[in-house]
Design a protein around this motif. Structure first.
Motif, mmCIF file in Angstrom:
data_model
loop_
_atom_site.group_PDB
_atom_site.id
_atom_site.type_symbol
_atom_site.label_atom_id
_atom_site.label_comp_id
_atom_site.label_asym_id
_atom_site.label_seq_id
_atom_site.Cartn_x
_atom_site.Cartn_y
_atom_site.Cartn_z
ATOM 1 N N ASP A 1 1.239 -1.253 0.157
ATOM 2 C CA ASP A 1 0.115 0.154 0.136
ATOM 3 C C ASP A 1 0.930 1.090 -0.055
ATOM 4 O OD1 ASP A 1 -2.906 -1.114 0.288
ATOM 5 O OD2 ASP A 1 -1.739 -1.785 1.900
ATOM 6 N N TRP A 2 2.216 1.036 0.171
ATOM 7 C CA TRP A 2 2.451 1.962 0.545
ATOM 8 C C TRP A 2 3.076 2.864 -0.508
ATOM 9 C CZ3 TRP A 2 7.538 3.377 -2.256
ATOM 10 C CH2 TRP A 2 8.026 1.751 -3.422
ATOM 11 N N VAL A 3 3.142 2.555 -2.030
ATOM 12 C CA VAL A 3 3.314 2.559 -3.271
ATOM 13 C C VAL A 3 1.987 3.759 -3.658
ATOM 14 C CG1 VAL A 3 4.841 0.972 -3.975
ATOM 15 C CG2 VAL A 3 1.923 0.855 -4.279
ATOM 16 N N PHE A 4 0.766 3.936 -2.806
ATOM 17 C CA PHE A 4 -0.482 4.584 -3.319
ATOM 18 C C PHE A 4 0.313 5.558 -2.410
ATOM 19 C CE2 PHE A 4 -1.603 1.128 -5.925
ATOM 20 C CZ PHE A 4 -1.929 1.811 -7.189
ATOM 21 N N GLU A 5 0.286 5.809 -1.388
ATOM 22 C CA GLU A 5 0.732 6.849 -0.275
ATOM 23 C C GLU A 5 1.527 7.975 -0.586
ATOM 24 O OE1 GLU A 5 2.157 5.033 3.073
ATOM 25 O OE2 GLU A 5 0.451 3.572 2.987
ATOM 26 N N ALA A 6 0.754 9.385 -0.217
ATOM 27 C CA ALA A 6 1.842 9.927 0.012
ATOM 28 C C ALA A 6 3.290 9.671 -0.303
ATOM 29 C CB ALA A 6 1.657 11.295 0.504
ATOM 30 N N VAL B 1 -6.364 9.407 -10.632
ATOM 31 C CA VAL B 1 -5.944 9.454 -8.573
ATOM 32 C C VAL B 1 -7.173 8.391 -8.553
ATOM 33 C CG1 VAL B 1 -5.121 9.952 -6.645
ATOM 34 C CG2 VAL B 1 -4.135 11.038 -8.500
ATOM 35 N N PRO B 2 -7.056 7.323 -8.285
ATOM 36 C CA PRO B 2 -7.831 6.343 -7.482
ATOM 37 C C PRO B 2 -8.259 7.376 -6.391
ATOM 38 C CG PRO B 2 -6.370 5.046 -7.768
ATOM 39 C CD PRO B 2 -5.839 6.323 -7.995
ATOM 40 N N GLU B 3 -10.148 6.757 -6.280
ATOM 41 C CA GLU B 3 -10.646 7.729 -4.910
ATOM 42 C C GLU B 3 -10.181 7.540 -3.572
ATOM 43 O OE1 GLU B 3 -15.072 6.341 -3.972
ATOM 44 O OE2 GLU B 3 -14.813 7.504 -6.282
ATOM 45 N N ASN B 4 -9.860 6.357 -3.214
ATOM 46 C CA ASN B 4 -8.716 5.893 -2.263
ATOM 47 C C ASN B 4 -7.932 5.511 -2.361
ATOM 48 O OD1 ASN B 4 -8.724 3.555 -4.409
ATOM 49 N ND2 ASN B 4 -8.846 2.807 -2.494
ATOM 50 N N ARG B 5 -7.160 6.080 -2.996
ATOM 51 C CA ARG B 5 -5.575 6.789 -2.646
ATOM 52 C C ARG B 5 -4.890 8.330 -2.899
ATOM 53 N NH1 ARG B 5 -3.882 2.028 -1.064
ATOM 54 N NH2 ARG B 5 -4.818 -0.129 -2.207
ATOM 55 N N GLN B 6 -3.780 7.922 -2.658
ATOM 56 C CA GLN B 6 -2.926 9.471 -2.593
ATOM 57 C C GLN B 6 -2.412 9.719 -3.606
ATOM 58 O OE1 GLN B 6 -3.333 12.490 -0.412
ATOM 59 N NE2 GLN B 6 -4.925 10.872 0.440
#
Length: 309
Positions: A153-158, A191-196
């Motif tokens: 999941d870290w790849v989609f975090e800020a 950007v997916p609505e649930n991702r950064q």
């Protein structure tokens, strides 16, 4: 020379450990990780513990995600050791500039690696383009994030870069092979609505000679994955594919030339690091990261469907 690996995850096990094991320059003396280790190699949970137990370690290769990397790199430099950075070299351009200056002041080598530049046909493509005027350049980098970053999941975090994590590989080749510099003109970030961070992106570049240059990145690819750069010039066209491993000129495949390029991307990175250390030099090319930073600055954001692993 003794080297330590910090961050023992998938990329370290798949690429770094085999590259070091096959190198005549390096001996893996230790690892630093909160959870991973390498069989038969002393493991530690902090750099301080590792340096105290193994003062003979001259170099640390950092393989963790970009956000925590600055603190580790700064600690390595303060300890008087050389540091090797997995791509991208940091989470921000500012911290990369600081690390470069710290290394220079400490008299140690720092190396921002771009493994895709070591692909077998990148040098041949660069040489062919050197004296040619560009017309069109198209970069296509489309792959399945579930295959390459399962559950990460870290790849989609800020700070995780999203689709630019693989896309920056294409940009690293682009900035290496083009005879003229380019800068970003516009970008669209999906950007997916649930991702950064974006799962897809479209970029357009400015070229001093007026060539039309664009890039398209997508992490939702199903079926065949694509890592290609197509270049049309006033004197023919080339197609780099398979991430730079294959080259076609005017539709005809170019045979690979025997040499270092056939040794593999990561073994070449470690050979380069050995040379930098022996010659007392650093290599910190930040152009690919600058283009990604510009994409976040200029990019128009469009919300797309949620993404789950």
């Amino acid at each position: 020379m003794k080297i330590a690996l910090a961050g023992i995850g998938k990329i370290a096990r798949d690429q770094h450990v085999p590259a070091i094991a096959g190198s005549s320059d390096w001996d893996l003396g230790a690892t630093v990780s909160r959870s991973g280790s390498v069989e038969g190699v002393p493991s530690f949970t902090s750099l301080a513990e590792m340096f105290e137990a193994h003062p003979e370690v001259e170099v640390v290769s950092l393989c963790m995600p970009p956000k925590p990397r600055f603190d580790y790199a700064a600690e390595v430099i303060r300890a008087g050791r050389h540091v090797m950075l997995e791509k991208p070299p940091g989470a921000t351009l500012s911290e990369c500039h600081i690390l470069r200056d710290m290394a220079a002041a400490a008299g140690v080598s720092i190396y921002a690696t771009w493994h895709s530049r070591q692909a077998a046909q990148v040098a041949a493509a660069k040489a062919w383009l050197a004296e040619r005027a560009l017309r069109h350049v198209t970069v296509i980098w489309k792959e399945d994030v579930r295959r390459w970053h399962p559950g990460q999941d870290w790849v989609f975090e800020a700070g995780g870069l999203g689709v630019f994590d693989p896309g920056i590989n294409g940009l690293s080749i682009l900035t290496e092979i083009l005879p003229d510099p380019v800068h970003l003109r516009s970008a669209e970030l999906l950007v997916p609505e649930n991702r950064q961070a974006p799962i897809a992106a479209r970029l357009a570049f400015h070229h001093t000679g007026g060539a039309q240059i664009s890039a398209e990145f997508d992490w939702r690819q199903e079926g065949e994955e694509l890592w290609t750069i197509e270049v049309e010039t006033e004197d023919g066209a080339i197609r780099l594919s398979e991430g730079g491993a294959s080259l076609h000129i005017d539709g005809k495949e170019v045979a690979q030339v025997d040499g270092a390029a056939n040794d593999g991307e990561y073994p070449q990175l470690y050979s380069q690091m050995a040379m930098l250390v022996r010659e007392g030099r650093s290599e910190m090319d930040l152009r690919p990261l600058a283009l990604v930073a510009d994409a976040f600055l200029l990019g128009e954001r469009r919300v797309v469907a949620p993404f789950e692993f």
